[in-house]
Design a protein around this motif. Structure first.
Motif: not given
Length: 84
Positions: A50, A31-33, A46-48, A59-61
């Protein structure tokens, strides 16, 4: 932009070739930003994201926030550029 990505609480999925060739090589772990900024620099989040089990980056967030702040519309085409 399809209706799938134009609604609240939805994830944004990238294609397998793009994920494998352009995103995954720059990730630490699973995972990353991912900072996302509109072209004129006025909207940034800034999204998260995986590594999905289907080999697609997801993009999960943060995607819904960006979609609304950038005043994106369902049915429109958008281009994205990525920088490392």
């Amino acid at each position: 932009m399809t209706e799938t990505f134009a609604t609240d609480i939805k994830r944004m999925y990238f294609t397998v070739p793009f994920s494998m060739g352009s995103l995954f090589p720059h990730m630490d772990g699973d995972q990353g930003e991912l900072p996302i900024t509109i072209g004129d620099g006025t909207t940034a989040i800034t999204s998260s994201f995986i590594k999905g089990v289907d080999k697609r980056a997801t993009i999960t967030r943060g995607w819904s926030d960006f979609f609304h702040r950038a005043h994106m519309n369902k049915g429109q085409a958008y281009a994205f550029a990525f920088k490392c």
